[in-house]
Motif scaffolding. Structure first.
Motif, PDB file in Angstrom:
ATOM      1  N   TRP A 258       0.838  -1.190   0.000  1.00 44.60           N
ATOM      2  CA  TRP A 258       0.000   0.000   0.000  1.00 44.60           C
ATOM      3  C   TRP A 258       0.888   1.260   0.000  1.00 44.60           C
ATOM      4  O   TRP A 258       1.995   1.253   0.536  1.00 44.60           O
ATOM      5  N   ASP A 259       0.370   2.319  -0.599  1.00 45.36           N
ATOM      6  CA  ASP A 259       1.055   3.608  -0.539  1.00 45.36           C
ATOM      7  C   ASP A 259       0.991   4.149   0.887  1.00 45.36           C
ATOM      8  O   ASP A 259      -0.024   3.999   1.580  1.00 45.36           O
ATOM      9  N   CYS A 260       2.063   4.803   1.301  1.00 47.61           N
ATOM     10  CA  CYS A 260       2.115   5.409   2.638  1.00 47.61           C
ATOM     11  C   CYS A 260       2.529   6.870   2.501  1.00 47.61           C
ATOM     12  O   CYS A 260       3.605   7.172   1.969  1.00 47.61           O
ATOM     13  N   ASP A 261       1.673   7.770   2.970  1.00 44.15           N
ATOM     14  CA  ASP A 261       1.941   9.206   2.909  1.00 44.15           C
ATOM     15  C   ASP A 261       1.818   9.813   4.298  1.00 44.15           C
ATOM     16  O   ASP A 261       0.870   9.511   5.031  1.00 44.15           O
ATOM     17  N   ILE A 262       2.776  10.663   4.629  1.00 44.26           N
ATOM     18  CA  ILE A 262       2.791  11.338   5.927  1.00 44.26           C
ATOM     19  C   ILE A 262       2.728  12.842   5.679  1.00 44.26           C
ATOM     20  O   ILE A 262       3.607  13.409   5.015  1.00 44.26           O
ATOM     21  N   VAL A 263       1.690  13.474   6.203  1.00 45.88           N
ATOM     22  CA  VAL A 263       1.497  14.915   6.034  1.00 45.88           C
ATOM     23  C   VAL A 263       1.572  15.557   7.418  1.00 45.88           C
ATOM     24  O   VAL A 263       0.837  15.173   8.335  1.00 45.88           O
ATOM     25  N   GLU A 264       2.482  16.512   7.567  1.00 51.22           N
ATOM     26  CA  GLU A 264       2.608  17.193   8.871  1.00 51.22           C
ATOM     27  C   GLU A 264       2.369  18.679   8.706  1.00 51.22           C
ATOM     28  O   GLU A 264       2.768  19.284   7.708  1.00 51.22           O
ATOM     29  N   SER A 265       1.695  19.282   9.712  1.00 48.37           N
ATOM     30  CA  SER A 265       1.375  20.711   9.708  1.00 48.37           C
ATOM     31  C   SER A 265       1.874  21.350  10.992  1.00 48.37           C
ATOM     32  O   SER A 265       1.673  20.802  12.083  1.00 48.37           O
ATOM     33  N   HIS A 266       2.535  22.507  10.855  1.00 47.03           N
ATOM     34  CA  HIS A 266       3.029  23.254  12.011  1.00 47.03           C
ATOM     35  C   HIS A 266       2.884  24.750  11.756  1.00 47.03           C
ATOM     36  O   HIS A 266       2.533  25.170  10.663  1.00 47.03           O
ATOM     37  N   HIS A 267       3.197  25.530  12.781  1.00 47.53           N
ATOM     38  CA  HIS A 267       3.101  26.990  12.706  1.00 47.53           C
ATOM     39  C   HIS A 267       4.120  27.551  11.705  1.00 47.53           C
ATOM     40  O   HIS A 267       5.086  26.880  11.307  1.00 47.53           O
ATOM     41  N   VAL A 268       3.900  28.777  11.315  1.00 46.61           N
ATOM     42  CA  VAL A 268       4.704  29.390  10.247  1.00 46.61           C
ATOM     43  C   VAL A 268       6.172  29.580  10.628  1.00 46.61           C
ATOM     44  O   VAL A 268       7.017  29.749   9.751  1.00 46.61           O
TER      45      VAL A 268
ATOM     46  N   LYS B 293       8.118  27.381  12.198  1.00 42.34           N
ATOM     47  CA  LYS B 293       8.905  26.144  12.226  1.00 42.34           C
ATOM     48  C   LYS B 293       9.667  26.012  10.917  1.00 42.34           C
ATOM     49  O   LYS B 293       9.093  26.048   9.835  1.00 42.34           O
ATOM     50  N   LYS B 294      10.995  25.840  11.009  1.00 43.80           N
ATOM     51  CA  LYS B 294      11.832  25.883   9.819  1.00 43.80           C
ATOM     52  C   LYS B 294      12.101  24.510   9.219  1.00 43.80           C
ATOM     53  O   LYS B 294      12.204  24.370   8.004  1.00 43.80           O
ATOM     54  N   ASP B 295      12.274  23.482  10.057  1.00 45.68           N
ATOM     55  CA  ASP B 295      12.623  22.175   9.506  1.00 45.68           C
ATOM     56  C   ASP B 295      11.401  21.502   8.897  1.00 45.68           C
ATOM     57  O   ASP B 295      10.287  21.605   9.409  1.00 45.68           O
ATOM     58  N   ALA B 296      11.605  20.852   7.785  1.00 47.24           N
ATOM     59  CA  ALA B 296      10.531  20.145   7.095  1.00 47.24           C
ATOM     60  C   ALA B 296      11.148  19.009   6.262  1.00 47.24           C
ATOM     61  O   ALA B 296      12.097  19.271   5.522  1.00 47.24           O
ATOM     62  N   PRO B 297      10.659  17.792   6.396  1.00 55.37           N
ATOM     63  CA  PRO B 297       9.594  17.367   7.310  1.00 55.37           C
ATOM     64  C   PRO B 297      10.021  17.516   8.776  1.00 55.37           C
ATOM     65  O   PRO B 297      11.204  17.581   9.069  1.00 55.37           O
ATOM     66  N   SER B 298       9.056  17.536   9.644  1.00 46.95           N
ATOM     67  CA  SER B 298       9.340  17.646  11.071  1.00 46.95           C
ATOM     68  C   SER B 298      10.040  16.385  11.569  1.00 46.95           C
ATOM     69  O   SER B 298       9.956  15.310  10.955  1.00 46.95           O
ATOM     70  N   GLY B 299      10.732  16.514  12.692  1.00 46.33           N
ATOM     71  CA  GLY B 299      11.377  15.347  13.288  1.00 46.33           C
ATOM     72  C   GLY B 299      10.383  14.261  13.621  1.00 46.33           C
ATOM     73  O   GLY B 299      10.662  13.062  13.487  1.00 46.33           O
TER      74      GLY B 299
ATOM     75  N   ALA C 178       4.896  15.234   3.117  1.00 48.15           N
ATOM     76  CA  ALA C 178       4.444  16.562   2.713  1.00 48.15           C
ATOM     77  C   ALA C 178       4.359  17.425   3.967  1.00 48.15           C
ATOM     78  O   ALA C 178       4.017  16.928   5.053  1.00 48.15           O
ATOM     79  N   SER C 179       4.695  18.710   3.825  1.00 44.29           N
ATOM     80  CA  SER C 179       4.722  19.612   4.977  1.00 44.29           C
ATOM     81  C   SER C 179       3.914  20.867   4.698  1.00 44.29           C
ATOM     82  O   SER C 179       3.918  21.384   3.574  1.00 44.29           O
ATOM     83  N   LEU C 180       3.230  21.358   5.739  1.00 46.41           N
ATOM     84  CA  LEU C 180       2.453  22.588   5.658  1.00 46.41           C
ATOM     85  C   LEU C 180       2.852  23.483   6.824  1.00 46.41           C
ATOM     86  O   LEU C 180       2.914  23.022   7.967  1.00 46.41           O
ATOM     87  N   ARG C 181       3.129  24.760   6.537  1.00 38.82           N
ATOM     88  CA  ARG C 181       3.439  25.745   7.572  1.00 38.82           C
ATOM     89  C   ARG C 181       2.392  26.848   7.492  1.00 38.82           C
ATOM     90  O   ARG C 181       2.341  27.598   6.507  1.00 38.82           O
TER      91      ARG C 181
END
Length: 239
Positions: free
Chosen positions: A141-151, A153-159, A178-181
Motif C-alpha cells: 500500500w502507498d504510505c503518505d505522511i502529512v505534517e502541519s506546524h506553525h509558520v 517552524k523551519k525544519d521540514a519534514p518535522s522530526g 508533505a509539509s504545511l506551515r
C-alpha cells in the motif's frame, strides 16, 4: 509501596519546555525537582524552592535520579556525561543531535537507562506503534505522511514526521512526506495508507504544548530505576 519522589534535574530550564517542566513537576507529588540548570549564572539562586545553577556549574548539582534535557546540542554533551558519571537516567528532546551524539547515546545506554526522542507526546508514541502495525499488515500500500506546524517552524519534514516514517519503514512501507506551515498550528501529523478502493487514516493533533512536557515527565518517572538501555517513549507508555 515506595512513595519516594523521583528526583529530577531540569537542564535547559529557562526555555519554553524547561519552564513547562518546572511548572508541571511542581504540581506532581511523585516528582521533586532538585536542580534547574540554565545557560548563564542565574540572577536568583532559588526560585519557587528550586535551586538554579548555571551550565558552567553543572558538576555541582545535588544528587538526582533522572535528568530531563531540552537545551542546545552544545549543552547536550556535558549533561549526558554527568548522567553517565552518576549512574542517573537521561531523558532528552534536544534537537540537532548529529551522528556522533547518537553514537554517544548508544555508548551511554550500556550503563544508564535513557530516552532521546523527537516528540514526547504519549499520543504520538501510540501513533508510531499503530503506523508500524498498519505498514506490516498492508504490504504494497502507498504510505503518505502529512505534517502541519506553525509558520515559524523551519525544519521540514518535522522530526516527528521522520520518526513516524521510520516506524512505517520498520513495518515494510516506503513513506512519502508533505509539509504545511500555516498560522499557529502546534502540530498535526496525518498518516495515510492507500490501497485499491480503500484508505486507512491515522492522525494526531496537538492543541496544547503542555502535552510534550507531561510526556517527558511521565517518561522520566517510568525510566527511574530501570535497567540500562536505550528506550523509546512508546516502551514506557502505560507503564
Amino acid at each position: 509501596m515506595d512513595e519516594t519522589p523521583t528526583r529530577l534535574l531540569i537542564h535547559g530550564a529557562s526555555g519554553r519546555m524547561g519552564q513547562a517542566l518546572l511548572r508541571l513537576a511542581a504540581e506532581d507529588p511523585s516528582l521533586q525537582v532538585v536542580a534547574a540548570v540554565v545557560r548563564r549564572p542565574p540572577a536568583q539562586r532559588v526560585i519557587d524552592g528550586v535551586p538554579h545553577f548555571a551550565a558552567s556549574e553543572l558538576s555541582g548539582v545535588p544528587p538526582f535520579d533522572v535528568a530531563i534535557d531540552f537545551s542546545l546540542p552544545e549543552g547536550f554533551d556535558p549533561v549526558l556525561a554527568l548522567c553517565v558519571a552518576r549512574g542517573a537516567g537521561f531523558v532528552s528532546g534536544t534537537t540537532g543531535i548529529d551522528a556522533s551524539r547518537q553514537a554517544a547515546l548508544d555508548a551511554a545506554a550500556a550503563g544508564i537507562p535513557l530516552v532521546w526522542a523527537t516528540n514526547f507526546s504519549l499520543g504520538v508514541a501510540v501513533l508510531a506503534e499503530l503506523v508500524e502495525r498498519a505498514a506490516a499488515s498492508l504490504p504494497g500500500w502507498d504510505c503518505d505522511i502529512v505534517e502541519s506546524h506553525h509558520v515559524h517552524k523551519k525544519d521540514a519534514p518535522s522530526g516527528t514526521a521522520l520518526t513516524l516514517g521510520e516506524s512505517a519503514v520498520q513495518g515494510g512501507a516506503e513513506p512519502r512526506y508533505a509539509s504545511l506551515r500555516a498560522g499557529d498550528i502546534i502540530g498535526e501529523h496525518f498518516v495515510q495508507f492507500s490501497g485499491l478502493g480503500e484508505r486507512v487514516e491515522l492522525v494526531h493533533r496537538a492543541s496544547n504544548r503542555d502535552i510534550f512536557a507531561r510526556g517527558a515527565l511521565h517518561v522520566a518517572r517510568q525510566l527511574s530505576g530501570r535497567a540500562p538501555g536505550r528506550y523509546r517513549v512508546r516502551d514506557l507508555v502505560g507503564a
